[in-house]
Design an enzyme around this catalytic site. Structure first.
Site, PDB file in Angstrom:
ATOM      1  CD  GLU A 171      -3.367  -0.767   1.973  1.00 39.50           C
ATOM      2  OE1 GLU A 171      -2.975  -0.375   3.200  1.00 39.50           O
ATOM      3  OE2 GLU A 171      -4.335  -0.898   1.804  1.00 39.50           O
ATOM      4  CG  ASP A 299      -2.867  -4.800  15.743  1.00 38.63           C
ATOM      5  OD1 ASP A 299      -3.319  -4.966  15.580  1.00 38.63           O
ATOM      6  OD2 ASP A 299      -1.834  -3.850  14.528  1.00 38.63           O
ATOM      7  CD  GLN A 317     -13.104  -7.262   8.372  1.00 39.08           C
ATOM      8  OE1 GLN A 317     -13.992  -8.037   8.626  1.00 39.08           O
ATOM      9  NE2 GLN A 317     -12.526  -7.583   7.666  1.00 39.08           N
ATOM     10  CE  LYS A 377      -7.526   0.253   3.075  1.00 36.14           C
ATOM     11  NZ  LYS A 377      -6.334   0.178   2.606  1.00 36.14           N
TER      12      LYS A 377
HETATM   13  P1  FAD Z   1      -3.704   0.925  16.692  1.00 31.52           P
HETATM   14  O1  FAD Z   1      -5.319   1.771  16.194  1.00 31.52           O
HETATM   15  O2  FAD Z   1      -2.813   1.495  16.022  1.00 31.52           O
HETATM   16  O3  FAD Z   1      -3.996   2.266  18.202  1.00 31.52           O
HETATM   17  C1  FAD Z   1      -2.851   1.616  19.873  1.00 31.52           C
HETATM   18  C2  FAD Z   1      -3.478   3.238  20.607  1.00 31.52           C
HETATM   19  O4  FAD Z   1      -2.349   3.272  21.602  1.00 31.52           O
HETATM   20  C3  FAD Z   1      -2.842   4.430  19.989  1.00 31.52           C
HETATM   21  O5  FAD Z   1      -3.627   5.711  19.858  1.00 31.52           O
HETATM   22  C4  FAD Z   1      -0.881   4.750  20.424  1.00 31.52           C
HETATM   23  O6  FAD Z   1      -1.351   5.990  20.215  1.00 31.52           O
HETATM   24  C5  FAD Z   1      -1.681   3.735  21.879  1.00 31.52           C
HETATM   25  N1  FAD Z   1      -0.517   4.144  22.571  1.00 31.52           N
HETATM   26  C6  FAD Z   1       0.152   2.833  22.040  1.00 31.52           C
HETATM   27  N2  FAD Z   1       1.414   2.999  23.286  1.00 31.52           N
HETATM   28  C7  FAD Z   1       0.830   3.600  23.858  1.00 31.52           C
HETATM   29  C8  FAD Z   1       1.494   4.252  25.608  1.00 31.52           C
HETATM   30  N3  FAD Z   1       2.819   3.128  25.979  1.00 31.52           N
HETATM   31  N4  FAD Z   1       0.887   4.999  26.176  1.00 31.52           N
HETATM   32  C9  FAD Z   1      -0.809   5.058  25.877  1.00 31.52           C
HETATM   33  N5  FAD Z   1      -0.518   5.079  24.487  1.00 31.52           N
HETATM   34  C10 FAD Z   1      -0.265   4.259  23.735  1.00 31.52           C
HETATM   35  N6  FAD Z   1      -5.811  -2.960   9.365  1.00 31.52           N
HETATM   36  C11 FAD Z   1      -7.417  -3.452   8.184  1.00 31.52           C
HETATM   37  O7  FAD Z   1      -8.406  -3.872   8.773  1.00 31.52           O
HETATM   38  N7  FAD Z   1      -7.459  -2.806   7.432  1.00 31.52           N
HETATM   39  C12 FAD Z   1      -6.529  -1.783   6.703  1.00 31.52           C
HETATM   40  O8  FAD Z   1      -6.642  -1.263   5.454  1.00 31.52           O
HETATM   41  C13 FAD Z   1      -5.514  -2.086   7.224  1.00 31.52           C
HETATM   42  N8  FAD Z   1      -4.486  -0.548   7.014  1.00 31.52           N
HETATM   43  C14 FAD Z   1      -3.351  -0.285   7.497  1.00 31.52           C
HETATM   44  C15 FAD Z   1      -1.717  -0.049   6.910  1.00 31.52           C
HETATM   45  C16 FAD Z   1      -1.006   0.656   7.799  1.00 31.52           C
HETATM   46  C17 FAD Z   1       0.359   1.210   7.208  1.00 31.52           C
HETATM   47  C18 FAD Z   1      -0.947  -0.031   8.727  1.00 31.52           C
HETATM   48  C19 FAD Z   1       0.694  -0.065   9.668  1.00 31.52           C
HETATM   49  C20 FAD Z   1      -1.916  -1.280   9.585  1.00 31.52           C
HETATM   50  C21 FAD Z   1      -2.881  -1.410   8.769  1.00 31.52           C
HETATM   51  N9  FAD Z   1      -4.034  -2.525   9.114  1.00 31.52           N
HETATM   52  C22 FAD Z   1      -5.334  -2.317   8.712  1.00 31.52           C
HETATM   53  C23 FAD Z   1      -3.816  -3.078  10.571  1.00 31.52           C
HETATM   54  C24 FAD Z   1      -4.359  -1.688  11.657  1.00 31.52           C
HETATM   55  O9  FAD Z   1      -4.247  -0.348  11.490  1.00 31.52           O
HETATM   56  C25 FAD Z   1      -4.351  -2.765  12.639  1.00 31.52           C
HETATM   57  O10 FAD Z   1      -4.832  -3.633  13.147  1.00 31.52           O
HETATM   58  C26 FAD Z   1      -5.292  -1.785  14.085  1.00 31.52           C
HETATM   59  O11 FAD Z   1      -4.599  -0.258  14.112  1.00 31.52           O
HETATM   60  C27 FAD Z   1      -5.261  -2.189  15.484  1.00 31.52           C
HETATM   61  O12 FAD Z   1      -5.845  -1.314  15.846  1.00 31.52           O
HETATM   62  P2  FAD Z   1      -5.047  -1.449  17.756  1.00 31.52           P
HETATM   63  O13 FAD Z   1      -6.827  -1.128  18.358  1.00 31.52           O
HETATM   64  O14 FAD Z   1      -4.920  -2.278  17.910  1.00 31.52           O
HETATM   65  O15 FAD Z   1      -4.133  -0.557  17.581  1.00 31.52           O
HETATM   66  P1  NAD Z   2       3.298  -8.247   6.751  1.00 28.71           P
HETATM   67  O1  NAD Z   2       3.664  -9.790   8.133  1.00 28.71           O
HETATM   68  O2  NAD Z   2       1.737  -9.159   7.191  1.00 28.71           O
HETATM   69  O3  NAD Z   2       4.220  -8.523   5.870  1.00 28.71           O
HETATM   70  C1  NAD Z   2       5.742  -8.378   6.140  1.00 28.71           C
HETATM   71  C2  NAD Z   2       7.088  -8.487   4.809  1.00 28.71           C
HETATM   72  O4  NAD Z   2       7.874  -8.645   4.978  1.00 28.71           O
HETATM   73  C3  NAD Z   2       6.304 -10.270   4.591  1.00 28.71           C
HETATM   74  O5  NAD Z   2       5.566 -10.324   3.110  1.00 28.71           O
HETATM   75  C4  NAD Z   2       7.530 -10.755   4.501  1.00 28.71           C
HETATM   76  O6  NAD Z   2       7.594 -11.855   4.283  1.00 28.71           O
HETATM   77  C5  NAD Z   2       8.476  -9.957   4.739  1.00 28.71           C
HETATM   78  N1  NAD Z   2      10.227  -9.870   4.803  1.00 28.71           N
HETATM   79  C6  NAD Z   2       9.860 -10.011   6.576  1.00 28.71           C
HETATM   80  N2  NAD Z   2      10.728 -10.130   6.939  1.00 28.71           N
HETATM   81  C7  NAD Z   2      11.850 -10.120   5.680  1.00 28.71           C
HETATM   82  C8  NAD Z   2      13.422  -9.670   5.097  1.00 28.71           C
HETATM   83  N3  NAD Z   2      14.325 -10.472   5.783  1.00 28.71           N
HETATM   84  N4  NAD Z   2      13.672  -9.816   3.747  1.00 28.71           N
HETATM   85  C9  NAD Z   2      12.397  -8.796   2.721  1.00 28.71           C
HETATM   86  N5  NAD Z   2      10.788  -9.344   3.048  1.00 28.71           N
HETATM   87  C10 NAD Z   2      10.738  -9.427   5.122  1.00 28.71           C
HETATM   88  O7  NAD Z   2       3.277  -7.293   8.051  1.00 28.71           O
HETATM   89  P2  NAD Z   2       2.371  -5.982   7.887  1.00 28.71           P
HETATM   90  O8  NAD Z   2       2.401  -5.655   6.043  1.00 28.71           O
HETATM   91  O9  NAD Z   2       2.960  -4.300   7.977  1.00 28.71           O
HETATM   92  O10 NAD Z   2       1.076  -6.028   8.120  1.00 28.71           O
HETATM   93  C11 NAD Z   2       1.152  -6.128   9.263  1.00 28.71           C
HETATM   94  C12 NAD Z   2      -0.500  -6.381  10.114  1.00 28.71           C
HETATM   95  O11 NAD Z   2      -1.450  -5.030   9.278  1.00 28.71           O
HETATM   96  C13 NAD Z   2      -1.260  -7.723   8.977  1.00 28.71           C
HETATM   97  O12 NAD Z   2      -1.874  -8.246   9.504  1.00 28.71           O
HETATM   98  C14 NAD Z   2      -1.742  -7.309   8.379  1.00 28.71           C
HETATM   99  O13 NAD Z   2      -3.214  -7.939   8.033  1.00 28.71           O
HETATM  100  C15 NAD Z   2      -2.568  -5.688   8.162  1.00 28.71           C
HETATM  101  N6  NAD Z   2      -2.138  -4.362   7.485  1.00 28.71           N
HETATM  102  C16 NAD Z   2      -3.761  -4.894   6.552  1.00 28.71           C
HETATM  103  C17 NAD Z   2      -3.791  -3.982   5.824  1.00 28.71           C
HETATM  104  C18 NAD Z   2      -5.676  -3.887   4.727  1.00 28.71           C
HETATM  105  O14 NAD Z   2      -5.578  -4.719   5.089  1.00 28.71           O
HETATM  106  N7  NAD Z   2      -4.989  -3.562   3.382  1.00 28.71           N
HETATM  107  C19 NAD Z   2      -3.054  -3.086   5.645  1.00 28.71           C
HETATM  108  C20 NAD Z   2      -1.820  -2.674   5.651  1.00 28.71           C
HETATM  109  C21 NAD Z   2      -1.528  -3.742   7.429  1.00 28.71           C
END
Ligand code: FAD
Ligand code: NAD
Length: 403
Positions: A171, A299, A317, A377
């Site tokens: 992405e 997470d 989700q 999306k």
């Molecule tokens: P978060 O939403 O990350 O929230 C954690 C919160 O805790 C934050 O507000 C943070 O500031 C706070 N926090 C952390 N540490 C501390 C501390 N020590 N003290 C106080 N506060 C703290 N999932 C999907 O389903 N669809 C997607 O399209 C998707 N896209 C993604 C794109 C990216 C770039 C990334 C990185 C992840 C994506 N994911 C997606 C995965 C998804 O974002 C995570 O699974 C989700 O954010 C988890 O929710 P959470 O509430 O556990 O944590």
């Molecule tokens: P990920 O673990 O899904 O992907 C990491 C990738 O890095 C893997 O393909 C792995 O093979 C590769 N990798 C690991 N070690 C490596 C190395 N030494 N050299 C080269 N490649 C290496 O991690 P992510 O993409 O950060 O996603 C984290 C979580 O967030 C996942 O559970 C994912 O489902 C979720 N997420 C979801 C969305 C979405 O739904 N659109 C978007 C972003 C993240």
């Protein structure tokens, strides 16, 4: 003297903010005190951070103030950093104080996992929160500005290396192919001078999608200038390069971003919870094993998919759905009623490939690609914004412009 039970929610991401909001709906004000602790005074949409990092959206679009969406008469907001949980004393240690609780919800999200790869933590940027994502955006732009001012610029300085081709990596490069032409125009630099290289250890990108969708995504990104290096494990990250593969090939770059994996918040391990690959494997009711009054969500949790014998992937989700089970179960505990087990209502998965392209597999396995996936999306992004912030925030920050 206030004898109301005290519910403390740690983290105002998808799981934590949603839990706090649902608790205010499911409990009457006199039934409990609710405290929400977060590092910042705002919530950010983690799922939009790759866009902030590439510079295709403004950081402010991806965040909103907690005080705008939380009723101060029902939830006490504490802006502080959690340092440790003393579960035997029912106490949370914060950087600037401490809190006691009767019920605790841990929703502190993820941290980057570099798997101990030499130099990665020191030399690569990661997409973790608003600040780290804005830093990547600014660093990329700085490389363009610097290139223009130098007499003999380093040609590799315009290369952007992305380690890992999971969802985040793909992405992110999808956004970069939109952003780079804008930067080239702004700084009068030929597009051919900028390389976007995505390195992946596995033989394919996005292994969770079927071959047809994966090859669509690769073709789409390659046609817009992304170079893939598959089957190429990153062995080391130096100040300006990745060392990859069996033959230790070096690829140099001016910007290096690691998107190779995440793990649960390290506070879990520090606080004495039993962890597996960085997270706590929770019971079906979302409580930590052996704990009557501690719920772990998002997470920070592994939630077992009993049908498949492995945990569900950590997603926003799922985190939003954990919150519902958790709020219902806290209410059940207060009312001496039986607790419910988490049920994952899988609505599918969509990955964006920039603003107007994407791939997805939704509901009963219907495949999407191109504009339909990109539209889906945006629907998903807007839905979570609405669930967390309501109509006002959706209208202010939502992705509602047509493309
Ligand atoms: P978060 O939403 O990350 O929230 C954690 C919160 O805790 C934050 O507000 C943070 O500031 C706070 N926090 C952390 N540490 C501390 C501390 N020590 N003290 C106080 N506060 C703290 N999932 C999907 O389903 N669809 C997607 O399209 C998707 N896209 C993604 C794109 C990216 C770039 C990334 C990185 C992840 C994506 N994911 C997606 C995965 C998804 O974002 C995570 O699974 C989700 O954010 C988890 O929710 P959470 O509430 O556990 O944590
Ligand atoms: P990920 O673990 O899904 O992907 C990491 C990738 O890095 C893997 O393909 C792995 O093979 C590769 N990798 C690991 N070690 C490596 C190395 N030494 N050299 C080269 N490649 C290496 O991690 P992510 O993409 O950060 O996603 C984290 C979580 O967030 C996942 O559970 C994912 O489902 C979720 N997420 C979801 C969305 C979405 O739904 N659109 C978007 C972003 C993240």
């Amino acid at each position: 003297m206030n004898n109301k039970p005290k519910i403390v929610v740690l983290g105002a991401g998808y799981a934590g903010l949603m839990t706090a909001r649902r608790l205010t709906q499911t409990l009457a004000a006199e039934e409990a005190d609710i405290v929400l602790v977060n590092k910042h005074n705002y919530h950010y949409e983690t799922t939009w951070l790759h866009e902030v990092a590439a510079g295709t959206i403004n950081p402010n679009q991806a965040r909103f103030m907690l005080s705008d969406v939380v009723n101060p008469n029902r939830v006490r907001l504490v802006y502080d950093v959690v340092s440790e949980i003393k579960k035997d004393e029912k106490r949370v240690v914060l950087e600037n104080g401490e809190l006691t609780y009767d019920y605790l919800v841990i929703a502190l999200g993820f941290e980057t996992n570099t798997f101990g790869i030499k130099g990665m933590a020191e030399n690569a940027y990661s997409i973790v929160d608003i600040d780290s994502s804005r830093l990547i955006r600014d660093h990329i732009e700085y490389q363009f500005a610097k290139y223009k001012t130098e007499e003999n610029p380093d040609e590799d300085s315009l290369t952007i290396l992305v380690g890992g081709a999971g969802f985040t990596g793909i992405e992110f490069v999808g956004e970069l192919v939109e952003r780079v032409p804008q930067l080239c125009k702004k700084y009068d630099i030929e597009r051919s001078k900028v390389r976007i290289i995505n390195v992946e250890a596995a033989p394919s990108i996005l292994p969770m999608f079927d071959k047809d969708l994966v090859s669509y995504a690769m073709n789409s990104l390659e046609n817009r200038g992304v170079e893939f290096r598959l089957d190429a494990k990153i062995q080391e990250c130096t100040e300006d390069s990745f060392i990859i593969g069996e033959d230790n090939e070096e690829i140099k770059a001016g910007t290096i971003v690691w998107t190779g994996g995440v793990t649960g918040n390290s506070i879990l391990g520090k606080s004495g919870f039993e962890i597996t690959r960085g997270k706590v494997t929770v019971n079906g009711d979302m409580r930590a094993p052996g704990e009557e009054d501690i719920f772990i969500l998002g997470d920070c949790a592994w939630v077992m998919n009993e049908a498949e014998g492995r945990p569900f992937p950590p997603t926003a989700q799922a985190a939003l759905q954990h919150a519902k089970t958790c709020a219902n179960n806290i209410r059940a505990l207060l009312h001496n009623e039986p607790l419910e087990n988490f049920y994952f209502d899988d609505k599918g998965t969509v990955a964006s490939l920039g603003v107007t392209d994407g791939i997805g597999s939704i509901f009963n396995g219907t495949k999407l690609k191109g504009k339909s996936a990109a539209t889906m999306k945006k629907v998903v992004d807007n839905r979570s914004l609405f669930m967390l912030g309501g109509t006002k925030i959706l209208l202010k920050k939502g992705k509602i412009r047509p493309f």
